[in-house]
Each structure stands twice: as structure tokens, then as C-alpha cells.
Scaffold this motif. Structure first.
Motif, PDB file in Angstrom:
ATOM      1  N   ALA A   1       7.100   7.101  -2.600  1.00  0.00           N
ATOM      2  CA  ALA A   1       8.247   7.445  -1.747  1.00  0.00           C
ATOM      3  C   ALA A   1       8.077   8.785  -1.050  1.00  0.00           C
ATOM      4  N   GLY A   2       6.848   9.245  -0.980  1.00  0.00           N
ATOM      5  CA  GLY A   2       6.591  10.511  -0.291  1.00  0.00           C
ATOM      6  C   GLY A   2       6.481  10.305   1.213  1.00  0.00           C
ATOM      7  N   GLU A   3       5.928  11.328   1.857  1.00  0.00           N
ATOM      8  CA  GLU A   3       5.748  11.255   3.318  1.00  0.00           C
ATOM      9  C   GLU A   3       4.878  10.066   3.698  1.00  0.00           C
TER      10      GLU A   3
ATOM     11  N   HIS B   1       8.481   1.302   0.888  1.00  0.00           N
ATOM     12  CA  HIS B   1       7.716   1.542  -0.334  1.00  0.00           C
ATOM     13  C   HIS B   1       8.146   0.684  -1.527  1.00  0.00           C
ATOM     14  N   GLY B   2       9.235  -0.069  -1.361  1.00  0.00           N
ATOM     15  CA  GLY B   2       9.707  -0.889  -2.479  1.00  0.00           C
ATOM     16  C   GLY B   2      10.686  -0.130  -3.337  1.00  0.00           C
ATOM     17  N   PRO B   3      11.427  -0.836  -4.232  1.00  0.00           N
ATOM     18  CA  PRO B   3      12.472  -0.180  -5.023  1.00  0.00           C
ATOM     19  C   PRO B   3      11.939   0.846  -6.023  1.00  0.00           C
ATOM     20  N   HIS B   4      10.744   0.631  -6.540  1.00  0.00           N
ATOM     21  CA  HIS B   4      10.127   1.634  -7.423  1.00  0.00           C
ATOM     22  C   HIS B   4       8.625   1.412  -7.447  1.00  0.00           C
ATOM     23  N   ALA B   5       7.875   2.383  -7.942  1.00  0.00           N
ATOM     24  CA  ALA B   5       6.412   2.260  -7.976  1.00  0.00           C
ATOM     25  C   ALA B   5       6.021   1.021  -8.784  1.00  0.00           C
ATOM     26  N   ASN B   6       5.015   0.313  -8.315  1.00  0.00           N
ATOM     27  CA  ASN B   6       4.508  -0.903  -8.974  1.00  0.00           C
ATOM     28  C   ASN B   6       5.558  -2.020  -9.065  1.00  0.00           C
ATOM     29  N   SER B   7       6.572  -1.979  -8.199  1.00  0.00           N
ATOM     30  CA  SER B   7       7.583  -3.045  -8.221  1.00  0.00           C
ATOM     31  C   SER B   7       6.973  -4.374  -7.786  1.00  0.00           C
ATOM     32  N   GLU B   8       5.937  -4.313  -6.962  1.00  0.00           N
ATOM     33  CA  GLU B   8       5.321  -5.549  -6.462  1.00  0.00           C
ATOM     34  C   GLU B   8       4.351  -6.087  -7.509  1.00  0.00           C
ATOM     35  N   VAL B   9       4.553  -7.324  -7.873  1.00  0.00           N
ATOM     36  CA  VAL B   9       3.754  -7.904  -8.955  1.00  0.00           C
ATOM     37  C   VAL B   9       2.264  -7.929  -8.575  1.00  0.00           C
TER      38      VAL B   9
ATOM     39  N   ASN C   1       0.820  -1.219   0.000  1.00  0.00           N
ATOM     40  CA  ASN C   1       0.000   0.000   0.000  1.00  0.00           C
ATOM     41  C   ASN C   1       0.851   1.266   0.000  1.00  0.00           C
ATOM     42  N   ARG C   2       2.168   1.111  -0.065  1.00  0.00           N
ATOM     43  CA  ARG C   2       3.063   2.261  -0.288  1.00  0.00           C
ATOM     44  C   ARG C   2       3.724   2.118  -1.661  1.00  0.00           C
ATOM     45  N   ASN C   3       3.260   1.172  -2.467  1.00  0.00           N
ATOM     46  CA  ASN C   3       3.926   0.834  -3.719  1.00  0.00           C
ATOM     47  C   ASN C   3       3.185   1.385  -4.953  1.00  0.00           C
ATOM     48  N   TRP C   4       2.010   1.991  -4.724  1.00  0.00           N
ATOM     49  CA  TRP C   4       1.255   2.563  -5.841  1.00  0.00           C
ATOM     50  C   TRP C   4       2.014   3.760  -6.418  1.00  0.00           C
TER      51      TRP C   4
END
Ligand code: ZN
Length: 371
Positions: free
Chosen positions: A264-266, A278-286, A256-259
Motif C-alpha cells: 500500500a505504499g507509493e 493493491h488489494g485489501p491486505h498483503a497476500n490477499s490474492e490466493v 504485483n501490488r499485493n506482495w
């Protein structure tokens, strides 16, 4: 007989491997002002105590629920006392509660096997939930179908139930999402209950009938299947996905921090070991990407509702800024009507407001992980 014993030993081993929480307690701490929140945040953010905030303060409640590991009980109590912070113990032994939950689940599984029915008042395995989705589609073939939208990091299928009354086309659609945080089991149970309710009330209840005359509903009961399985086999309190990245020393991303919305904001962390990584980049989680791709490809979604636990809050955008959403007035009106309707049925009072001002600003100093 040998086989039975062998199986017994295997089951025994798998339970031994589970994370235990003997003597861990949950404290409900009353923070009466900003000064007390900052005192509490010192405690929560200290690596020494390994505290986990279960319920953050909101604009409606100054009560904070914190899991305190047994080894930290004495120092945490001393700190709270020295700082004049009021608290009570709401769970005296977390492991006892989890053992009880386990027994209930096993008892229910036995009942379901012998009666061949799905108990909507109980928690279930991923397999049982997928099986029940199939049953709903089978019971209402003209209304419901099970659709695979992708797979998880550990290659488990991700299924949605599609409810629709017209063939083909891209009708305006609603997305119902649950279980993105794997330990929030009640959201998964609520989703599968809702699925059966939508199907059985169509043609009887005027509200759901009129919605389905105009729109399709897509319902994803387990948005984080790997995490969900992990909560049942290894660690009941696992929240994130189970993804592994080469240079990372910790497992999992907070989906829910990966959208790709203020990525990578607050309110998110770049520490892979954090519960809000938040994961390495947006939508990194399949798992996240599967939902995003499906919704973008469809192109006509009007609404996305995500179920979390625990609190009684009905929140609407934005989650990442205090700025008002363009249609905030309408969202507020709809949310208040929904909360009123809910209260009239169950007597439960839900507080209403935008996510950011309702909960996130208050919980940020605590590094809380509510939504
Ligand atoms: Zn959540």
C-alpha cells in the motif's frame, strides 16, 4: 448437423460478449521535460477521457504510449495540440489488430491439432500451456517435473515446472515468474519457450548445465491464470486477478501490488477499480499467497525473476524506494552482463537500472501501470 450449428452459435455468442475496441488508437507522446509530463498527467488522470498508459517514460526514453478510446480521440488531440505536446499514432485501430491476433491464434490451433506440435512462436490457451508443461516433463523425466503449487481465485490449478538434477533436499533455487499481469501474453510465451530451452540445453550448453548442477529452477509461466483466461474470453486488456470482495464494486487486484513489500505504499492504489489496486491486505490474492507460501516453505531461494511487457528494460531492486539495495553494485554488474549477452544474441538493447529510479519515479505522476 444440429449440434454443429448449436456449437457454432455458442462460439458466436462468446465472441459477441467480448469487450471491443473499435477505432481506439494508441498515441506515442514525446514528453521532453517535467513540465510536459505534468501536462500529460492532467490528461491521463482525468476521468473524462478513460486513457490507459501502456508505456511510461523512463530515464532512458521520453516516449509515452497511451491508449485513447475512440470517443476521446478529438478532445485528446485538441488538448495535445493546445499544450504543444508532440505525438504520433502507433496503432490506428486497436480492434483490427486484436482481430488479427485472434485469427492467428485460431489458425495456429488448427495447425497444432493436425501436426500435434507446440508452436513456440504463437500464443496459447491456458490449457495448451499446461499441456505443454506436461510434455516437457514427459520428454525430460530426469530433469523436469510439473508441480502444483496452489489454485487461483476461480479454482484453476497453478503449476510450476521444476528443473533439478538431484533428488530431494532444498538446493539453492531460482524462481522464474511470468504472466502476473494477464494481458502481458508475451511474458507467458517467453516463459514456456524458456522452459523448453532449459530442458533441451541441459548437458549441451555449459552455462545452463553448470547452473543446474548447483541449483534448482522453478518456473511459473502463468502466475495469474484467471486473468489470463479472461483476456482470451472477455477482455484482451485485463491486467488484474479476478477476485471479488464483498464491499467492492470492482473486480480484481493488481497481484504485483499485493506482495508484502512496502504494501500500500507509493505506486499502488487503494481504489478497487484502479489498475494498480493493491488489494485489501498483503497476500490477499490466493495466486500471490501460493507463490509466497511455496517460496517460504522451501526456504532456500536465491533469486526471483519476473517477466513483464512491454519495454526493453532489465531492472533490479528496489521498486518501492530510491534507496540503494545492499547488493546493488553486484546486481548492477550481473544485470549489465545479462543485457550484454542478450544483445550479442538478438541485437536487442536492454537498458539496465534499479526499478524505482529507472521507471517508477517518472511514471508515478501518470499513474502508469508498467511493472
Ligand atoms: Zn506487468
Amino acid at each position: 448437423m444440429k449440434w454443429i450449428l448449436f456449437l457454432g452459435a455458442l462460439i458466436g455468442l462468446s465472441f459477441c460478449g467480448r469487450e471491443k475496441f473499435f477505432g481506439d488508437q494508441v498515441f506515442r507522446i514525446n514528453v521532453r521535460n517535467g513540465d510536459e509530463i505534468s501536462k500529460l498527467s492532467q490528461l491521463v488522470n482525468s476521468d473524462n477521457f478513460k486513457l490507459d498508459v501502456w508505456k511510461a517514460p523512463s530515464t532512458f526514453s521520453r516516449l509515452v504510449d497511451v491508449l485513447v478510446p475512440s470517443v476521446s480521440l478529438q478532445p485528446v488531440k485538441s488538448f495535445l495540440k493546445s499544450q504543444g505536446l508532440e505525438y504520433s499514432v502507433t496503432i490506428g485501430d486497436l480492434q483490427a489488430l486484436l482481430d488479427h491476433e485472434d485469427e492467428e491464434m485460431q489458425h495456429n490451433e488448427g495447425q497444432e491439432r493436425s501436426g500435434n506440435n507446440f508452436n513456440y512462436g504463437a500464443y496459447h490457451s491456458l490449457e495448451a500451456i499446461y499441456h505443454e508443461m506436461d510434455s516437457i516433463a514427459g520428454d525430460f523425466p530426469d530433469l523436469a517435473s510439473r508441480v502444483k503449487i496452489g489454485h487461483s481465485f476461480e479454482n484453476r490449478s497453478m503449476y510450476v515446472l521444476k528443473f533439478g538434477t538431484a533428488e530431494g533436499g532444498r538446493r539453492p533455487a531460482v524462481w522464474l515468474n511470468a504472466g502476473i499481469h494477464s494481458r502481458e501474453w508475451i511474458s507467458v510465451a517467453t516463459a514456456i519457450w524458456t522452459a523448453r530451452k532449459i530442458a533441451s540445453d541441459y548437458g549441451k550448453d555449459p552455462t545452463i548445465t553448470s547452473i543446474l548442477e548447483k541449483m534448482d529452477i522453478f518456473l511459473l509461466p502463468v502466475a495469474n491464470p484467471d486473468g489470463y483466461v479472461y483476456t482470451q474470453s472477455q477482455n484482451r486488456l485485463w491486467r488484474k486477478t479476478r477476485s471479488i470482495y464483498p464491499r467492492s464494486r470492482c473486480v480484481g487486484t493488481d497481484p504485483n501490488r499485493n506482495w508484502n513489500a512496502s504494501f500500500a505504499g507509493e505506486g499502488a492504489s487503494d481504489n478497487p477499480c484502479s489498475e494498480i489496486y493493491h488489494g485489501p491486505h498483503a497476500n490477499s490474492e490466493v495466486e500471490v499467497k501460493s507463490v509466497v507460501d511455496f517460496i517460504q516453505e522451501h526456504g532456500n531461494f536465491k533469486c526471483f525473476i519476473d517477466l513483464h511487457s512491454y519495454s526493453q528494460l532489465l531492472m533490479y531492486p528496489y521498486g518501492y524506494t530510491v534507496k540503494k539495495a545492499p547488493d546493488a553494485d553486484e546486481l548492477d554488474k550481473v544485470a549489465r552482463r545479462a543485457a550484454k549477452a542478450l544483445a550479442s544474441l538478438s541485437g536487442t538493447t536492454y537498458q539496465v537500472g534499479p526499478t524505482c529510479t529507472t521507471v517508477c519515479r517518472a511514471c508515478r505522476p501518470l499513474g502508469a501501470v508498467l511493472s
